[in-house]
Design an enzyme around this catalytic site. Structure first.
Site, PDB file in Angstrom:
ATOM      1  N   TYR A  41     -20.071  54.858  68.017  1.00 51.23           N
ATOM      2  CA  TYR A  41     -18.944  55.658  67.531  1.00 51.23           C
ATOM      3  C   TYR A  41     -18.760  55.470  66.031  1.00 51.23           C
ATOM      4  O   TYR A  41     -18.637  56.435  65.270  1.00 51.23           O
ATOM      5  CB  TYR A  41     -17.677  55.259  68.280  1.00 51.23           C
ATOM      6  CG  TYR A  41     -16.407  55.857  67.726  1.00 51.23           C
ATOM      7  CD1 TYR A  41     -16.173  57.226  67.798  1.00 51.23           C
ATOM      8  CD2 TYR A  41     -15.435  55.041  67.129  1.00 51.23           C
ATOM      9  CE1 TYR A  41     -15.003  57.772  67.290  1.00 51.23           C
ATOM     10  CE2 TYR A  41     -14.276  55.587  66.625  1.00 51.23           C
ATOM     11  CZ  TYR A  41     -14.056  56.952  66.709  1.00 51.23           C
ATOM     12  OH  TYR A  41     -12.899  57.488  66.186  1.00 51.23           O
ATOM     13  N   ASP A  96     -16.197  75.529  68.746  1.00 55.55           N
ATOM     14  CA  ASP A  96     -17.175  74.463  68.954  1.00 55.55           C
ATOM     15  C   ASP A  96     -17.691  74.077  67.575  1.00 55.55           C
ATOM     16  O   ASP A  96     -18.425  74.833  66.935  1.00 55.55           O
ATOM     17  CB  ASP A  96     -18.313  74.976  69.833  1.00 55.55           C
ATOM     18  CG  ASP A  96     -19.436  73.964  70.008  1.00 55.55           C
ATOM     19  OD1 ASP A  96     -19.325  72.847  69.456  1.00 55.55           O
ATOM     20  OD2 ASP A  96     -20.428  74.299  70.678  1.00 55.55           O
ATOM     21  N   LYS A 140     -19.193  58.353  63.086  1.00 57.66           N
ATOM     22  CA  LYS A 140     -18.058  58.695  62.217  1.00 57.66           C
ATOM     23  C   LYS A 140     -18.388  58.440  60.751  1.00 57.66           C
ATOM     24  O   LYS A 140     -17.974  59.204  59.861  1.00 57.66           O
ATOM     25  CB  LYS A 140     -16.809  57.919  62.631  1.00 57.66           C
ATOM     26  CG  LYS A 140     -16.196  58.372  63.952  1.00 57.66           C
ATOM     27  CD  LYS A 140     -15.700  59.810  63.900  1.00 57.66           C
ATOM     28  CE  LYS A 140     -14.462  59.951  63.042  1.00 57.66           C
ATOM     29  NZ  LYS A 140     -13.966  61.351  63.017  1.00 57.66           N
ATOM     30  N   TRP A 178     -15.438  63.190  68.704  1.00 62.61           N
ATOM     31  CA  TRP A 178     -15.829  62.519  69.947  1.00 62.61           C
ATOM     32  C   TRP A 178     -15.205  61.130  69.841  1.00 62.61           C
ATOM     33  O   TRP A 178     -15.626  60.300  69.044  1.00 62.61           O
ATOM     34  CB  TRP A 178     -17.342  62.433  70.035  1.00 62.61           C
ATOM     35  CG  TRP A 178     -17.864  61.662  71.224  1.00 62.61           C
ATOM     36  CD1 TRP A 178     -17.614  60.354  71.521  1.00 62.61           C
ATOM     37  CD2 TRP A 178     -18.724  62.146  72.255  1.00 62.61           C
ATOM     38  NE1 TRP A 178     -18.256  59.972  72.676  1.00 62.61           N
ATOM     39  CE2 TRP A 178     -18.955  61.059  73.156  1.00 62.61           C
ATOM     40  CE3 TRP A 178     -19.324  63.371  72.520  1.00 62.61           C
ATOM     41  CZ2 TRP A 178     -19.771  61.182  74.276  1.00 62.61           C
ATOM     42  CZ3 TRP A 178     -20.132  63.479  73.640  1.00 62.61           C
ATOM     43  CH2 TRP A 178     -20.348  62.411  74.513  1.00 62.61           C
ATOM     44  N   THR A 179     -14.188  60.859  70.631  1.00 62.88           N
ATOM     45  CA  THR A 179     -13.460  59.589  70.527  1.00 62.88           C
ATOM     46  C   THR A 179     -13.675  58.675  71.730  1.00 62.88           C
ATOM     47  O   THR A 179     -13.052  57.612  71.805  1.00 62.88           O
ATOM     48  CB  THR A 179     -11.954  59.847  70.368  1.00 62.88           C
ATOM     49  OG1 THR A 179     -11.489  60.634  71.478  1.00 62.88           O
ATOM     50  CG2 THR A 179     -11.664  60.571  69.055  1.00 62.88           C
TER      51      THR A 179
END
Length: 286
Positions: free
Chosen positions: A125, A38, A129, A61-62
């Site tokens: 997102y 994790d 990123k 996380w996509t």
């Protein structure tokens, strides 16, 4: 001297290709899936990554639309997780290769984005990123940040979806107002390894196929690959497919940093698709 590699996110579409590339080369690699590590756990990250020379972060996380509703959760993986891996790499003197995205840009350009072009993400997102890029650069001096986009490969991906729909419908409507570079995950996995082996300087690189096209262009190539008439793929616009997260209209990335480091970019996307098509489309849609 043996190089010890760790791939985080090894069960994902890109992570599997990185592991495959390394094992084909006979390299010593530890493959860590989400169940194994994790990335939001800083202590686990330090413990499990201890003793490796290169750490490749293919985890993320996509779920782009879900991130609009759960930005804090996406941030915990894409930014805090990236920071934890960077801290683990820095503490042991390992090189960190961190995979990022075209979503850090605003998608409004008309020329390929340079590696140093101003960033201006327009989605949760993209913001998370970009925060991950900042965290990596600030925490681990020996880093390679590689932005990629429009990936397809061994997993759920656009070409498989199009092939399935063409088998079910007479026509399929696909947007032609989004421009990018369809990119095979195998080529990205190979590029990540080539960057490390070549001793590329720390910094930002773009890991996409060369050339440019639209989603309709790719769908028409998929049609050709399965022997269907490409004119069955009809043009439409993004307005007809509203989503919670804004999709970049322009995702074409430049490759000057690769060339400056003596590393060949991935060839033209159409050429690579024709090579990949048989294998990608032979697999069932995950």
């Amino acid at each position: 001297m043996t190089t010890r590699w760790a791939v985080v996110g090894a069960s994902g579409m890109l992570g599997r290709e990185v592991v495959r590339s390394l094992r084909t080369m006979g390299e010593e690699v530890v493959a860590l899936s989400r169940a194994d590590l994790d990335v939001t756990d800083v202590d686990a990250s330090r413990q499990l990554l201890k003793g490796n020379d290169v750490i490749i972060n293919a985890s993320a996380w996509t779920a782009v639309d879900d991130a609009e509703r759960a930005e804090a959760a996406a941030f915990s993986v894409n930014a805090i997780g990236a920071r934890n891996l960077a801290a683990a790499a820095s503490s042991t003197g390992a090189r960190l290769v961190h995979v990022s995205t075209d979503y850090v840009f605003d998608g409004r350009a008309r020329d390929p984005y340079a590696e140093a072009a101003p960033t201006a993400p327009r989605s949760a997102y993209g913001r998370t990123k970009l925060a991950g890029e900042w965290a990596v650069a600030a925490t681990c001096p020996d880093h390679l940040i590689v932005r990629t986009a429009w990936l397809y490969g061994d997993g759920r991906c656009f070409p498989r979806t199009i092939a399935r729909l063409l088998g079910q419908r007479e026509t399929v409507s696909v947007v032609e107002d989004q421009h990018g570079q369809p990119t095979w995950t195998r080529d990205v996995g190979d590029l990540l390894v080539r960057l490390v082996v070549a001793g590329a300087p720390s910094g930002v690189y773009h890991g996409t196929a060369s050339g440019r096209g639209t989603w309709r262009d790719l769908a028409q190539e998929v049609a050709r690959s399965i022997g269907a008439d490409p004119e069955r793929v009809l043009p439409t616009t993004s307005d007809n497919f509203p989503t919670p997260a804004e999709r970049p209209a322009w995702s074409v990335l430049g490759h000057r940093a690769l060339l400056a480091s003596g590393i060949e970019p991935i060839p033209d996307w159409r050429e690579r698709w024709r090579l990949a098509a048989g294998e990608v489309l032979a697999l069932s849609e995950a």
